[in-house]
Scaffold this motif. Sequence first.
Motif, PDB file in Angstrom:
ATOM      1  N   LYS A  81       0.833  -1.213   0.000  1.00  0.00           N
ATOM      2  CA  LYS A  81       0.000   0.000   0.000  1.00  0.00           C
ATOM      3  C   LYS A  81       0.866   1.261   0.000  1.00  0.00           C
ATOM      4  N   ILE A  82       1.859   1.278   0.882  1.00  0.00           N
ATOM      5  CA  ILE A  82       2.737   2.446   0.981  1.00  0.00           C
ATOM      6  C   ILE A  82       3.443   2.694  -0.353  1.00  0.00           C
ATOM      7  N   HIS A  83       3.948   1.658  -0.955  1.00  0.00           N
ATOM      8  CA  HIS A  83       4.672   1.805  -2.221  1.00  0.00           C
ATOM      9  C   HIS A  83       3.731   2.139  -3.371  1.00  0.00           C
ATOM     10  N   ALA A  84       2.508   1.632  -3.323  1.00  0.00           N
ATOM     11  CA  ALA A  84       1.527   2.003  -4.349  1.00  0.00           C
ATOM     12  C   ALA A  84       1.211   3.497  -4.271  1.00  0.00           C
ATOM     13  N   ASN A  85       1.350   4.066  -3.085  1.00  0.00           N
ATOM     14  CA  ASN A  85       1.160   5.505  -2.897  1.00  0.00           C
ATOM     15  C   ASN A  85       2.415   6.300  -3.245  1.00  0.00           C
ATOM     16  N   LYS A  86       3.431   5.604  -3.777  1.00  0.00           N
ATOM     17  CA  LYS A  86       4.718   6.218  -4.155  1.00  0.00           C
ATOM     18  C   LYS A  86       5.438   6.831  -2.955  1.00  0.00           C
ATOM     19  N   SER A  87       5.281   6.173  -1.802  1.00  0.00           N
ATOM     20  CA  SER A  87       5.973   6.603  -0.592  1.00  0.00           C
ATOM     21  C   SER A  87       6.954   5.532  -0.134  1.00  0.00           C
ATOM     22  N   PHE A  88       7.648   5.787   0.980  1.00  0.00           N
ATOM     23  CA  PHE A  88       8.725   4.944   1.465  1.00  0.00           C
ATOM     24  C   PHE A  88       8.428   4.480   2.888  1.00  0.00           C
ATOM     25  N   SER A  89       9.072   3.375   3.286  1.00  0.00           N
ATOM     26  CA  SER A  89       8.809   2.829   4.613  1.00  0.00           C
ATOM     27  C   SER A  89      10.097   2.461   5.331  1.00  0.00           C
ATOM     28  N   SER A  90      10.048   2.611   6.654  1.00  0.00           N
ATOM     29  CA  SER A  90      11.142   2.179   7.522  1.00  0.00           C
ATOM     30  C   SER A  90      10.525   1.453   8.704  1.00  0.00           C
ATOM     31  N   ILE A  91      11.069   0.309   9.064  1.00  0.00           N
ATOM     32  CA  ILE A  91      10.579  -0.419  10.234  1.00  0.00           C
ATOM     33  C   ILE A  91      11.497  -0.147  11.412  1.00  0.00           C
ATOM     34  N   GLN A  92      10.891   0.098  12.568  1.00  0.00           N
ATOM     35  CA  GLN A  92      11.684   0.326  13.778  1.00  0.00           C
ATOM     36  C   GLN A  92      11.693  -0.958  14.607  1.00  0.00           C
ATOM     37  N   LEU A  93      12.848  -1.596  14.678  1.00  0.00           N
ATOM     38  CA  LEU A  93      12.979  -2.869  15.395  1.00  0.00           C
ATOM     39  C   LEU A  93      13.202  -2.617  16.882  1.00  0.00           C
ATOM     40  N   TRP A  94      12.424  -3.306  17.694  1.00  0.00           N
ATOM     41  CA  TRP A  94      12.261  -3.009  19.115  1.00  0.00           C
ATOM     42  C   TRP A  94      12.648  -4.198  19.965  1.00  0.00           C
ATOM     43  N   PHE A  95      13.299  -3.954  21.092  1.00  0.00           N
ATOM     44  CA  PHE A  95      13.569  -4.976  22.107  1.00  0.00           C
ATOM     45  C   PHE A  95      13.416  -4.276  23.453  1.00  0.00           C
ATOM     46  N   LEU A  96      12.425  -4.682  24.225  1.00  0.00           N
ATOM     47  CA  LEU A  96      12.027  -3.912  25.402  1.00  0.00           C
ATOM     48  C   LEU A  96      13.005  -3.985  26.567  1.00  0.00           C
ATOM     49  N   GLY A  97      13.546  -5.172  26.835  1.00  0.00           N
ATOM     50  CA  GLY A  97      14.409  -5.292  28.003  1.00  0.00           C
ATOM     51  C   GLY A  97      13.624  -5.176  29.295  1.00  0.00           C
ATOM     52  N   ARG A  98      14.117  -4.391  30.237  1.00  0.00           N
ATOM     53  CA  ARG A  98      13.567  -4.362  31.602  1.00  0.00           C
ATOM     54  C   ARG A  98      12.153  -3.817  31.689  1.00  0.00           C
ATOM     55  N   VAL A  99      11.675  -3.123  30.673  1.00  0.00           N
ATOM     56  CA  VAL A  99      10.343  -2.505  30.752  1.00  0.00           C
ATOM     57  C   VAL A  99       9.264  -3.377  30.106  1.00  0.00           C
ATOM     58  N   ALA A 100       9.602  -4.596  29.746  1.00  0.00           N
ATOM     59  CA  ALA A 100       8.607  -5.514  29.177  1.00  0.00           C
ATOM     60  C   ALA A 100       7.603  -5.931  30.245  1.00  0.00           C
ATOM     61  N   ASP A 101       6.524  -6.547  29.799  1.00  0.00           N
ATOM     62  CA  ASP A 101       5.503  -7.061  30.707  1.00  0.00           C
ATOM     63  C   ASP A 101       5.985  -8.417  31.224  1.00  0.00           C
ATOM     64  N   ALA A 102       6.410  -8.445  32.488  1.00  0.00           N
ATOM     65  CA  ALA A 102       6.979  -9.665  33.060  1.00  0.00           C
ATOM     66  C   ALA A 102       5.978 -10.813  33.060  1.00  0.00           C
ATOM     67  N   LYS A 103       4.700 -10.500  33.261  1.00  0.00           N
ATOM     68  CA  LYS A 103       3.668 -11.543  33.307  1.00  0.00           C
ATOM     69  C   LYS A 103       3.472 -12.172  31.931  1.00  0.00           C
ATOM     70  N   LEU A 104       3.406 -11.339  30.882  1.00  0.00           N
ATOM     71  CA  LEU A 104       3.255 -11.875  29.528  1.00  0.00           C
ATOM     72  C   LEU A 104       4.445 -12.747  29.151  1.00  0.00           C
ATOM     73  N   LEU A 105       5.642 -12.298  29.489  1.00  0.00           N
ATOM     74  CA  LEU A 105       6.830 -13.097  29.202  1.00  0.00           C
ATOM     75  C   LEU A 105       6.777 -14.428  29.939  1.00  0.00           C
ATOM     76  N   LYS A 106       6.381 -14.382  31.214  1.00  0.00           N
ATOM     77  CA  LYS A 106       6.299 -15.602  32.023  1.00  0.00           C
ATOM     78  C   LYS A 106       5.331 -16.599  31.402  1.00  0.00           C
ATOM     79  N   GLU A 107       4.191 -16.093  30.897  1.00  0.00           N
ATOM     80  CA  GLU A 107       3.198 -16.970  30.280  1.00  0.00           C
ATOM     81  C   GLU A 107       3.754 -17.703  29.063  1.00  0.00           C
TER      82      GLU A 107
END
Length: 405
Positions: free
Chosen positions: A97-123
């Motif tokens: 879609k972005i390219h069909a609009n003749k625009s450009f994209s960048s993805i921001q790769l994320w790694f939370l570390g200490r601020v992640a949800d400890a409960k979700l990780l535990k599950e």
Amino acid sequence: MTVPKSLGDTNLFKPIKVGKNVIPHRVVFAPTTRYRALDDHTPSDLQLEYYDERSRYPGTLVTTEATFSSEQGGLFHNAPGIWTDKQTQGWKKINEKIHANKSFSSIQLWFLGRVADAKLLKERGLPLVSASAVYANEESKRLAEEAGNPLRALTKEEIKDIIYNKYTIAAKNALEAGFDYVEIHSAHGYLLDQFLQPSTNQRTDEYGGSIENRARFVLELIDHLLPIVGADRLAIRISPWAKFQNMKAEEDSVHPITTFGYLLHELQKRADAGNQLAYISLVEPRVQASHDVAVDAQVGDNSFASKIWKGVFIKAGNYTYDAPEFNTLLKDIADDRTLVGFSRYFTSNPDFVLKLRDGLELTPYVRDTFYTHDNWGYNTWTALDDDTKYDEAVETKVLAKPIPN
């Protein structure tokens, strides 16, 4: 807000080369976390519409919301990832879609570390990890301990796995999904920032202690990704003055200019050797994450960065505060190597670029709708030529669904 003056005849609407691409204008859609992905962190139909609308002005560089590089790199509910094929295919449809609009994209790769949800990780059988076992605050400590997932320091073997396995998969998936750029999130107190700064990095091995050691994780990751992604498609985001998530910024034992000056110097050395990153995304001290900092409370100045890094910058952080004149924006783009990012007003104005170009009134954003999970306040903002009226009672019941094939 006050009607901004027209910026159509300024440097903002002149082309600029960013890595391998010539970008027709310098207004960037900055990363905008909005929690509208599916429960399995796959991009949704709501996100497809969102990015489609905001890339309609040709030549717009759209940076995705922060996207988990791996399951271990999370987790927050309904934030997107790119570690599975299903997630990759979802992003591929958005990029089409972005390219069909003749625009450009960048993805921001994320790694939370200490601020992640400890409960979700535990599950999911995953540990809560950081550079060191230093909690963001007492509440995060309480929640982690209640979840039976106390924070611990990454082992050296785990660091290597993150760099050489998890980020490798994410980067290759990003290329498969058709992203023009891959941006490494090393800002705002997330994992890479946790390694960089002494308040969160108390290690005594080769990944802690000296500035060289604290920067080792980030630079090792960059060096590993250079041949995979290509320097002209790789980027990094930093926030030297951020205190978000209880980072210490200028209160730390080592001044931000010392830490980030070293990092920028190392990146420039790589550029001089033929591996210049596409851009460095630099968060201005006028904001702390999505919140403004009052003028009299602002600490820090990023002018040191441009004295070290000679390549392209994307700068972001409340560039509308001095509208309608936009003196700060005009000053920053005068160097012919800077683009400027906007997120909050881009949320409430799908045709934000057009409005800046023509000096048209901007629709105010509504912060209360930023981090919900329904469509209200997400795809219910309209462009000037769209007179659609949305019913809040209806739209709050519209939740994310898979992107149709």
